[in-house]
Design a protein around this motif. Structure first.
Motif, PDB file in Angstrom:
ATOM      1  N   LEU A  74     -18.106  69.994  29.630  1.00  0.00           N
ATOM      2  CA  LEU A  74     -16.791  70.006  30.275  1.00  0.00           C
ATOM      3  C   LEU A  74     -16.275  71.445  30.374  1.00  0.00           C
ATOM      4  N   GLY A  75     -16.410  72.177  29.283  1.00  0.00           N
ATOM      5  CA  GLY A  75     -15.952  73.571  29.257  1.00  0.00           C
ATOM      6  C   GLY A  75     -16.681  74.385  30.307  1.00  0.00           C
ATOM      7  N   GLY A  76     -17.996  74.213  30.398  1.00  0.00           N
ATOM      8  CA  GLY A  76     -18.783  74.959  31.371  1.00  0.00           C
ATOM      9  C   GLY A  76     -18.349  74.657  32.802  1.00  0.00           C
ATOM     10  N   THR A  77     -17.976  73.401  33.035  1.00  0.00           N
ATOM     11  CA  THR A  77     -17.529  73.009  34.367  1.00  0.00           C
ATOM     12  C   THR A  77     -16.246  73.757  34.746  1.00  0.00           C
ATOM     13  N   LEU A  78     -15.328  73.825  33.803  1.00  0.00           N
ATOM     14  CA  LEU A  78     -14.067  74.520  34.079  1.00  0.00           C
ATOM     15  C   LEU A  78     -14.308  76.016  34.269  1.00  0.00           C
ATOM     16  N   VAL A  79     -15.213  76.573  33.476  1.00  0.00           N
ATOM     17  CA  VAL A  79     -15.514  77.998  33.594  1.00  0.00           C
ATOM     18  C   VAL A  79     -16.056  78.301  34.989  1.00  0.00           C
ATOM     19  N   ALA A  80     -16.972  77.457  35.470  1.00  0.00           N
ATOM     20  CA  ALA A  80     -17.547  77.686  36.798  1.00  0.00           C
ATOM     21  C   ALA A  80     -16.473  77.544  37.875  1.00  0.00           C
ATOM     22  N   LEU A  81     -15.520  76.621  37.667  1.00  0.00           N
ATOM     23  CA  LEU A  81     -14.409  76.484  38.614  1.00  0.00           C
ATOM     24  C   LEU A  81     -13.594  77.763  38.656  1.00  0.00           C
ATOM     25  N   GLY A  82     -13.409  78.359  37.478  1.00  0.00           N
ATOM     26  CA  GLY A  82     -12.707  79.641  37.415  1.00  0.00           C
ATOM     27  C   GLY A  82     -13.425  80.663  38.275  1.00  0.00           C
ATOM     28  N   GLY A  83     -14.756  80.669  38.198  1.00  0.00           N
ATOM     29  CA  GLY A  83     -15.542  81.582  39.023  1.00  0.00           C
ATOM     30  C   GLY A  83     -15.350  81.277  40.510  1.00  0.00           C
ATOM     31  N   ALA A  84     -15.333  79.977  40.838  1.00  0.00           N
ATOM     32  CA  ALA A  84     -15.182  79.587  42.232  1.00  0.00           C
ATOM     33  C   ALA A  84     -13.838  80.046  42.793  1.00  0.00           C
ATOM     34  N   HIS A  85     -12.817  80.029  41.960  1.00  0.00           N
ATOM     35  CA  HIS A  85     -11.509  80.473  42.443  1.00  0.00           C
ATOM     36  C   HIS A  85     -11.551  81.933  42.896  1.00  0.00           C
ATOM     37  N   LEU A  86     -12.381  82.728  42.224  1.00  0.00           N
ATOM     38  CA  LEU A  86     -12.487  84.134  42.608  1.00  0.00           C
ATOM     39  C   LEU A  86     -13.048  84.273  44.016  1.00  0.00           C
ATOM     40  N   SER A  87     -14.131  83.542  44.310  1.00  0.00           N
ATOM     41  CA  SER A  87     -14.789  83.754  45.603  1.00  0.00           C
ATOM     42  C   SER A  87     -14.200  82.906  46.722  1.00  0.00           C
ATOM     43  N   LEU A  88     -13.349  81.962  46.368  1.00  0.00           N
ATOM     44  CA  LEU A  88     -12.752  81.111  47.404  1.00  0.00           C
ATOM     45  C   LEU A  88     -11.284  81.435  47.644  1.00  0.00           C
ATOM     46  N   THR A 128     -23.108  73.647  39.140  1.00  0.00           N
ATOM     47  CA  THR A 128     -23.741  74.835  38.556  1.00  0.00           C
ATOM     48  C   THR A 128     -23.301  75.003  37.099  1.00  0.00           C
ATOM     49  N   GLY A 129     -21.994  74.844  36.890  1.00  0.00           N
ATOM     50  CA  GLY A 129     -21.471  74.958  35.523  1.00  0.00           C
ATOM     51  C   GLY A 129     -22.077  73.905  34.611  1.00  0.00           C
ATOM     52  N   ILE A 130     -22.221  72.699  35.140  1.00  0.00           N
ATOM     53  CA  ILE A 130     -22.784  71.607  34.327  1.00  0.00           C
ATOM     54  C   ILE A 130     -24.220  71.939  33.939  1.00  0.00           C
ATOM     55  N   ILE A 131     -24.995  72.443  34.915  1.00  0.00           N
ATOM     56  CA  ILE A 131     -26.406  72.731  34.615  1.00  0.00           C
ATOM     57  C   ILE A 131     -26.504  73.830  33.557  1.00  0.00           C
ATOM     58  N   LEU A 132     -25.782  74.942  33.767  1.00  0.00           N
ATOM     59  CA  LEU A 132     -25.904  76.057  32.822  1.00  0.00           C
ATOM     60  C   LEU A 132     -25.395  75.686  31.437  1.00  0.00           C
ATOM     61  N   SER A 133     -24.282  74.962  31.374  1.00  0.00           N
ATOM     62  CA  SER A 133     -23.761  74.637  30.039  1.00  0.00           C
ATOM     63  C   SER A 133     -24.624  73.568  29.366  1.00  0.00           C
ATOM     64  N   SER A 134     -25.305  72.734  30.177  1.00  0.00           N
ATOM     65  CA  SER A 134     -26.223  71.769  29.559  1.00  0.00           C
ATOM     66  C   SER A 134     -27.362  72.500  28.854  1.00  0.00           C
ATOM     67  N   ILE A 135     -27.815  73.582  29.493  1.00  0.00           N
ATOM     68  CA  ILE A 135     -28.886  74.362  28.855  1.00  0.00           C
ATOM     69  C   ILE A 135     -28.381  74.913  27.523  1.00  0.00           C
TER      70      ILE A 135
END
Ligand SMILES: Nc1ncnc2c1ncn2[C@@H]1O[C@H](COP(=O)(O)OP(=O)(O)OP(=O)(O)O)[C@@H](O)[C@H]1O
Ligand SMILES: [Mg+2]
Lengths: 317, 512
Positions: free
Chosen positions: A202-216, A70-77
């Motif tokens: 790469l940055g977007g991927t890490l950001v999305a991981l940060g989000g995942a940590h919240l819900s997981l 998800t992070g990759i897709i959004l940051s690619s945009i």
């Protein structure tokens, strides 16, 4: 007293983990000269996609992978709009936040099972649990450092690695040059577009991981606005850390720490009103940020990449 | 393959190079040959296409037509990296250095041959070896933004040597250097050509061409107009080839008729950006109808001096009086309103807004007033009209008035600033190195322009490192050294030696 300290430290780390992922991600993106204000939206999308995945498959690993995708897709945009199309990065980033916030909330009402009215809210899924490290976790107070979930342990590795990569390797040097002076980087044979794409994604991927940590892990499950504005706090933390990954930890711990203290205060039944307490981490972050920036400006050490948010085109002077 | 008289074959050949920019044919079927161990001087008026041609050779631009041969074989040069593979490296008119990084970091930037984990220690010792070999004083650990322009240029050269460049392209390398530094550069290039390397350099200074080069090629409006051996030509002939007419190297002027005092400094002190005292008590006065030259090696407080007068820099002690009014520490706007004009030494950073059009850059001072603004609303038609007039009277070569100013050649950017500042000047003109980067023809007209301002009853403060320029243009010359004025002399009575002594820090009384 020791128990209190230990519990504050434990909550601080847990609250800080998602911030550190996102802060390091955004530091890398901004170092390449791209400002991504889509953080809040990307964290929310990471959180909702991770939780939906774990709810249906039970696989935490798969949930992380989906969040990263998800992070990759959004940051690619964002990368395409701001690097290739040379669009205004503030506008592009804000659109991603607007889209991400709305779409995450929409998914939270559609992806759930029929039994729950298609809602994800209120469901319970698999989550990351603390893993005790033998002996180390028995230390007084500091033991809290070694009684965390895997994502937090990874943070311990990511911070020094991110620092080392940025300051000690050829690729890190190229990255910093692209953010400071794309003209120079280009003349020295560095592919400015490639570098910017790589680190925005790469940055977007890490950001999305940060989000995942919240819900997981931090607040397992899904609620609307689960990030509580953390995406915006991260933008501030990036400035606070002066674009240096090793300093990202202090800002994240500050915010996480105040969070922890606030929890403790609420738990002890203080008379201070809850909304005021909830505001505390944000207020403190802003005040500290202002002070820090002021001090650094006095020392002439303002570290924003000089070409931040400036599109690059070959043949310009 | 062609050979020169010595039987050498060229290391670089450019054949039929053509490059079109929107609205300008920057290079029109240009040929170039460079022989090993030789220096080729590339001359031409501002905007003639010299930088463009060299940017093509260095891989930054792509030619529309034509080919490049390296050692007789056709070369595909699509990027600076390709150029470096063929041993071609360029020092650009605007340096390509990352200001926040160290010398060592800048030197290895983009080099794939370095280890992935950088060994800056090793890089530093290699840099020291090179510095030692060429006697190039550079500290590998210094940060670029803290270095003087001369030092930065040494870093640029070092960078090329480190990368093993065989062909050096130097785009107006001496425009920003002190005479001493230029001599130094000259020596380094000689040493390198002695080792079989070769160089192409662009300059507007005829004495350097004569001293420095083996061959000269002259461009005019994108076309190659002549190729001569340096020993067979003269500065006079070269400037005629460039401009198409004879150029006066020394401008004529009437004797000054100074009026009342327009600028007075009383014991002015100021700090520089690093917090050190840059002006240590400066006092002088300048009258209407007079040009006061400020001589001295750059970095002795000239920049701070021009900036305190124009309101860009704080005075810590002393007073500045302009036209009878105390203007100490007034804002730049107050000074603009009192008719003070400023030609800054750093033209790209302080003189223009690169992304704005030539017309808007030209209007940037006058736009507050009628006729450009009426009732607070800009009148674009009038701005365009004024811009067109200024473009033609200052002969600014631009595709159109609405072209972004950053697309202009270096010299034409400078002309844009000159046109705006001279146009808006009503009391005082503060000019720092106004002829920097200008071709011989434009230099002549700028000098005439300053004299015309003087004759129009304005005060002119001319900061320059070129003693010839100071002696021919100004009426009096003040010499600065380490933030102090060493003495003020009448330029009719000045001689290079005593000025040189004062520049080195010997006050006037002792020098005589
Ligand atoms: N990137 C660009 N885009 C559009 N036009 C350009 C660009 N670069 C150069 N030009 C135009 O091409 C012409 C030649 O410019 P160039 O910079 O080669 O001149 P020059 O001979 O180096 O002049 P100077 O002595 O002033 O540096 C000029 O008219 C300039 O405006
Ligand atoms: Mg040029």
């Amino acid at each position: 007293m020791i128990a209190l300290l230990a519990s504050i430290l434990a909550i601080t780390l847990r609250a800080g983990t998602s911030l550190i992922y996102a802060t390091i991600g955004e530091i890398y993106t901004e170092r390449s000269g791209i400002l991504n204000l889509g953080l809040e939206g990307m964290m929310l999308m990471g959180a909702v996609s991770a939780f939906a995945t774990v709810y249906y498959t039970g696989s935490l690993l798969l949930a992380l992978l989906v969040a990263m995708l998800t992070g990759i897709i959004l940051s690619s945009i964002h990368a395409f709009l701001s690097i290739t199309m040379r669009a205004n990065q503030v506008v592009s980033g804000l659109s991603i936040t607007l889209f991400g916030t709305g779409f995450a909330s929409f998914l939270g009402q559609r992806l759930g099972p029929e039994s729950n009215g298609h809602y994800l809210i209120g469901l319970i899924g698999n989550k990351f649990t603390p893993v005790k490290i033998p002996f180390l976790s028995d230390l007084p107070v500091l033991g809290a450092l070694f009684n965390q979930d895997i994502l937090t342990y990874i943070v311990y590795l990511i911070i020094p690695a991110a620092w080392f990569f940025m300051y000690k390797t050829r690729a890190g040097l190229n990255l910093r040059a692209v953010g400071e002076s794309p003209q120079t980087a280009d003349a020295m044979g560095i592919n400015v577009f490639k570098v910017r794409y790589i680190y925005t994604i790469l940055g977007g991927t890490l950001v999305a991981l940060g989000g995942a940590h919240l819900s997981l892990s931090y607040a397992p499950g899904w609620t609307d606005n689960i990030t509580g504005g953390r995406g915006w706090i991260v933008i501030a933390l990036v400035i606070f850390s002066m674009w240096n990954p090793s300093r990202a930890i202090w800002g994240a711990l500050l915010f996480g720490g105040i969070n922890a203290i606030q929890f403790r205060l609420q738990a002890t039944g203080t008379t201070i009103s809850a909304p005021l307490l909830n505001m505390l981490p944000y207020i403190v972050t802003i005040v500290v940020l202002v002070l820090m920036t002021w001090v650094e400006t006095m020392n002439k050490k303002v570290g924003a990449p000089a070409a931040l948010a400036v599109p690059y085109m070959r043949g310009e002077k | 393959m062609k050979d020169d008289q010595n039987g050498k074959s060229p290391i670089v050949e450019m054949i039929g190079i053509t490059k079109q920019f929107p609205g300008v044919l920057a290079n029109d079927n240009v040929d170039l040959e460079l022989f090993p161990g030789e220096v080729l001087a590339l001359l031409g008026e501002n905007g003639a296409g010299k930088s463009t041609l060299m940017n093509i050779l260095a891989g930054l631009y792509r030619a529309d037509k034509g080919k490049i041969l390296i050692k007789g074989e056709e070369a595909e040069i699509d990027s600076p990296k390709d150029a470096m593979k063929y041993g071609i490296g360029m020092v650009h008119q605007n340096f390509k250095l990352v200001p926040t990084m160290s010398v060592a970091e800048n030197v290895v930037l983009g080099l794939d041959s370095e280890n992935f984990v950088l060994d800056l220690q090793k890089v530093s010792s290699r840099i020291k070896e090179i510095s030692h070999h060429y006697n190039l004083k550079v500290d590998p650990n210094s940060i670029i933004w803290q270095m003087s322009v001369g030092e930065q240029q040494r870093v640029e050269i070092l960078k090329l040597i480190y990368r093993g460049a065989e062909v050096l392209i130097l785009d107006e390398p001496t425009a920003v250097l002190t005479p001493q530094e230029s001599g130094e550069l000259n020596r380094i290039v000689k040493q390198m050509t002695g080792e079989g390397k070769s160089a192409i350099f662009i300059t507007h200074k005829m004495d350097e061409v004569m001293e420095f080069s083996d061959w000269v090629r002259v461009l005019q409006k994108g076309k190659l107009v002549s190729v001569v051996k340096t020993e067979d030509t003269s500065p006079k002939e070269l400037s005629r080839m460039m401009v198409g007419r004879d150029v006066l190297f020394r401008v004529e002027k009437k004797k000054a008729t100074p009026g009342e005092v327009i600028l007075e400094l009383e014991n002015v002190k100021a700090m520089n950006d690093k917090g050190l005292e840059a002006l240590k008590g400066i006092s002088f006065s300048l009258r209407r109808g007079e040009i006061l030259g400020i001589a001295g090696v750059a970095g002795n407080g000239q920049r701070e001096l021009t900036e305190v007068i124009t309101g860009l820099h704080k005075v810590t002690e002393g007073r500045i009086i302009i036209d009878g009014k105390d203007m100490t520490n007034k804002s730049p706007l107050d000074l603009i309103k009192s008719g003070v004009s400023h030609i800054p030494s750093d033209r790209v950073a302080m003189g223009i807004v690169g992304d704005m059009s030539v017309a808007n850059n030209l209007a940037m001072k006058e736009y507050r007033k009628a006729p450009l603004t009426q009732h607070g609303i800009l009148n674009p038609g009038r701005i365009l009209e004024m811009a067109k007039k200024m473009i033609s009277s200052f002969m600014i070569s631009t595709p159109a008035p609405y072209t972004s100013v950053k697309f202009l050649s270096g010299g034409n950017i400078q002309k844009t600033i000159l046109a705006r500042e001279i146009g808006a000047c009503s009391t005082l003109l503060i000019a720092a190195y106004p002829a920097r980067g200008l071709d011989v023809g434009a230099t002549e007209s700028v000098r005439k322009e300053m004299i015309a301002e003087r004759d129009g009853g304005k005060g002119v403060l001319l900061v320059s490192e070129d003693l010839d320029e100071l002696m021919s243009v100004s009426d009096r010359i003040a010499v600065m050294n380490e933030g102090r004025i060493m003495g003020i002399v009448d330029s009719a009575e000045a001689d290079i030696e005593s000025l040189g002594l004062m520049m080195a820090g010997v006050p006037m009384e002792e020098g005589k």
